[in-house]
Every structure is written in C-alpha cells, then in structure tokens.
Design an enzyme around this catalytic site. Structure first.
Site, PDB file in Angstrom:
ATOM      1  N   HIS A 167      44.512  24.566  50.752  1.00 20.10           N
ATOM      2  CA  HIS A 167      46.020  24.811  50.879  1.00 20.10           C
ATOM      3  C   HIS A 167      46.589  25.027  49.537  1.00 20.10           C
ATOM      4  O   HIS A 167      47.889  25.404  49.251  1.00 20.10           O
ATOM      5  CB  HIS A 167      46.711  23.633  51.526  1.00 20.10           C
ATOM      6  N   ASP A 420      45.974  42.682  62.727  1.00 24.05           N
ATOM      7  CA  ASP A 420      45.558  43.442  63.599  1.00 24.05           C
ATOM      8  C   ASP A 420      44.013  43.935  62.878  1.00 24.05           C
ATOM      9  O   ASP A 420      44.500  44.765  61.684  1.00 24.05           O
ATOM     10  CB  ASP A 420      46.492  44.746  64.059  1.00 24.05           C
TER      11      ASP A 420
END
Length: 477
Positions: A167, A420
C-alpha cells in the site's frame, strides 16, 4: 471451499522489466510514508478465460514504464518518517498455479460467506525464500517485493488472479491504473492510454522541513521507532453481505434528493446511499430498536420505532477515505497514494432516529470540509516539524478502534472491474479483508452479469446480528 491448488515452477519466480529502466532512488510522499499504510492490500480477480504466459509477459512489459514497482522499499536518508524506492529492477513475484475443479464448482467465488482464510491462502501468492520456505503474506505483513501475483487456472479454462500490493507504493486507483496497463500490453497495445507519472514531489516536505525532521531524530533516538502498530480490539465481528440492485439505489437517490430538496445539479452518489443505510441500520441494531407498529406511517421521517430502555446517547463515527487528487492538481497518470479520511461524527440516537436523507446530509456536510482539512493537514506535514508526528493526525489511530466507529471503503469505482487482459473484464473482484476485529463495510460491484452493488460487512457482534440483518433486508424504512 474444498479444492486443491498446485503451484508450478517451485512456487514462483521474479518477473523483471522486459527492457532497460532507470536506476537510482525515488522519494515517496508524506502520504505514501504513513505508518498506517505499511501493509499489503489483497484482492482476487475472477476471469472466464486467460493465459498465464501472456499475462506474465505483459507484467514484464508494464514494469518498464512502471519501473519503481520493480524496486525495493527503504527508509529515507533524511528521515525515518519518509520512505523511498530503490529502483533496482529486481522485479515482482509471479506464481502460476492450477486448481483441480472448475469455477462453476466453486460458484465463481460468488459466495462471500464461503470464502475463508484457507481459500485465500490457496489463491493468493506466497513468497518462497531461498530455503524453500513459503511465506504467506497477510494484510499486515510489510516486506519486499512490492507486488506479488498468482494466476490460478481452473479446469474450465477460467482464471483467478490473486494480487498482493504494497500500500505504500500506491492506492487503489493507482493499483488499478497499473493493472490496466498490464491489460493493454496483454492485448497487444503498443502505446499506453495513460502514461504513468511519479510526481511525488507534490506531496513532499520542503527541504528545510526534512532537515528539521533529521535534526529532531538525531536528537531524540526514540523517534527511530518501528512502523505504527494499530491497537487491535478484543472482539470478533460477524460477516454479512447484501446485494443491492441499481434500480433500488436509483430510487433511494431520488427519494433523498426530494427530501433534501437538492438542486438537480448536485449529485447524490451510490456510495452515500449505501454508507448512510449501513451506518443507520447498524446503529439501530446496536441500540436494540424495534418497530413501533402503532406509530408506523408513510412519513419519510423514519422515526417510528421504540428505543430500548437502556439505550445510551453516545458518540458514533463513520469513517471513509476520499480521493484528493483534484485538490492537489496532480497530473493524469499519477499512481501514488492521495486520499484523506473523512470522519462523520454524531450521537447514536441522532443517527438512529434520522431518516436516510438526514444521514446522507451528515455525510455530505463532512465531505464539504474535506478541501480545508486536507489542505491544513498537508501544509502541516510538508512545512512543519512537530515533536509528536502523530499529533492531531487523522490518519493515526487513537487509543483503540472501538465498536463505536464504522469504517467503510469504496472498491467498485477504483477501476479493477475495467481491467481486460484480452478475455474480457473480470466477472468478479473480491477485496480480501483482514481480521474481523475492526468494524468494516466494503462497497463493491455485484458479479457479472448482475448490475448492482455488493456490500460486504464485518461490523456487528453476534447478538446484534439478527436485528441488523432484519433491518438491512427491510431496506431504507
């Protein structure tokens, strides 16, 4: 879930950038360097199809423009309060694996209640040390490398990508931006639609402030402390998930805007509707409220209930993190951390007695303070050196995170659902929650082809659960 996963190639290997990348050290920002971000974010991404080799090559290509992600974290030479990236090109960890079942056999991981630590351990990457010992990276582990990926092929040809991201290097929007770049390379795109930019200097202390930090730490060796440890409450919270169709969300938006007489140009978000609903019903359940059928009416005040005799009048909080990129004029392509906590505070009786619209207004009022509060915090962080680095710091946890504070996080709009790799967008993206001891709600999208919101919660004690479930199922009344 009872299925077997076999990891190939001795448990994984490093992917290095496919081309030459710059060396040197890059500074991380004051937000990146926050102690509370020295942890890992973990997600599962479910696809109907895929090819691990294509995805592996695409990661290698993406690590050229995103070369800092192939580096390693280190403390700044100026201050242990700040972090840096050593751009070493050592790479990210990548695991190929196979499962002994189809995605249909595990219902495409659609049943959140069936996802346990054993399932996550199978589908999330493990880092293998030189002595062949696997290290399972949990949410609170803080170690290199910065990104770990596991691509698990199921017998049907579908894939689950398990992702572990440090993070400190980027927030959810930044991680999704990187994965979109990987997807573009996997689809054969020559030029990325978004060029990554570093620009952490926008959020760095001035040179004079950094010198003050260094002088202060030299004088007070106690400041050389390890990353902040968040006090963990001694409680176990129950899991509950709710699917909310977009038609219902839109209807609630319309009702709220009518009640508050909001201008048509003012937006009421789905997140505000869901957050207000969750906070309101959770507060009612904890106060042990019951319907007062004698007073039930069609009034929108939503005050028709009976409060338990022992109900108190205590302060409760709703906390969520807001994107602040627009407040710093960061350029497109920035993929670092840039957010700030918004805290909504009210009496538990006020929250319980309020209508949905009134709770939405509490949230909107708190959000309206964000620009001033973020600006003041950033000014203090970049232009001042305080003796206590956690003084009045909204990011720093208090003496303990209690049952009175509810955290809610928005995952559906980060961009993970748009990635994608050449076989279509993910059917499902699953945020992996850590220990169920801090009250949390996660707002994500329902699995395709459904169109709606999935609210996953770990926020209620077992004796409050029946009332909470009943209120949530009844909706906004």
């Amino acid at each position: 879930m009872d299925f077997l996963v076999t990891r190939r190639d001795e448990g994984g290997s490093f992917i290095k950038p496919s081309g030459q990348t710059p060396c040197g050290v890059l500074d991380l920002s004051v937000i990146d360097s926050l102690a509370v971000l020295r942890c890992n974010a973990r997600t599962l991404h479910v696809f109907k199809g895929g090819n691990a080799s294509v995805i592996r090559d695409a990661f290698a290509k993406a690590l050229v423009p995103y070369y800092p992600l192939a580096g390693r974290l280190k403390l700044s030479g100026q201050s242990n309060q700040l972090l840096q990236i050593e751009c070493s090109g050592q790479g990210i960890w990548f695991v190929e694996a196979s499962a002994d079942c189809t995605l249909l056999d595990v219902n495409y991981l659609d049943e959140a209640s069936a996802l346990d630590d054993t399932t996550f351990d199978k589908l999330l990457p493990q880092l293998i040390h030189s002595n062949s010992t696997p290290i399972i990276l949990g949410r609170d582990s803080f170690m290199d490398p910065l990104v770990l990926v596991q691509v698990t092929e199921f017998k049907c040809g579908g894939y689950v990508m398990g992702l572990t991201f440090c993070h400190s290097i980027c927030d959810g929007l930044g991680a999704a931006q990187f994965l979109k770049a990987v997807g573009e390379f996997a689809r054969g795109v020559e030029k990325l639609s978004v060029t990554p930019v570093w620009c952490r200097e926008y959020l760095l202390p001035s040179p004079s402030t950094q010198k003050e930090f260094a002088d202060h730490e030299t004088k007070h060796s106690s400041s050389m402390r390890p990353p902040l440890t968040i006090p963990v409450p001694d409680q176990q919270l129950e899991h509950a998930s709710f699917d909310i169709p977009m038609d219902e969300i839109n209807q609630l938006k319309h009702q709220v805007m009518q009640e508050l007489k909001i201008d048509k140009n003012v937006f009421c978000s789905s997140f505000e509707i869901v957050a207000a609903t969750l906070w309101r019903h959770r507060t009612r359940a904890i106060l042990n409220l019951t319907d007062d059928k004698k007073n039930m009416s069609n009034s929108s005040s939503n005050t028709s209930f009976t409060m338990a005799d022992n109900a108190g009048d205590d302060e409760v909080k709703l906390v969520f993190f807001a994107n602040c990129r627009q407040l710093v004029s960061l350029p497109e392509g920035f993929y670092g951390n840039c957010f700030f906590p918004v805290t909504v505070t009210a009496s538990n009786k006020i929250v319980a007695q309020a209508s949905l619209a009134e709770v939405v207004k509490l949230i909107k009022d708190a959000k309206a303070k964000l620009p001033a509060e973020f600006s003041q915090w950033l000014n203090n962080k970049t232009n001042k050196c305080t003796n206590d680095v956690q003084l009045n710091d909204p990011f720093a946890p208090g003496p303990g995170v209690g049952y009175d504070t509810l955290f809610i996080s928005e995952w559906g709009r980060l961009g993970f659902n748009e990635v994608d790799y050449g076989w279509g967008k993910p059917m499902h993206v699953i945020p992996v929650q850590g220990s169920a001891v801090i009250p949390v709600g996660i707002v994500s999208k329902q699995p395709l082809p459904k169109n709606g919101i999935r609210l996953m919660t770990w926020c209620i004690h077992s004796h409050h659960l029946p009332s909470f479930l009943n209120m949530m199922k009844r909706g906004s009344r």
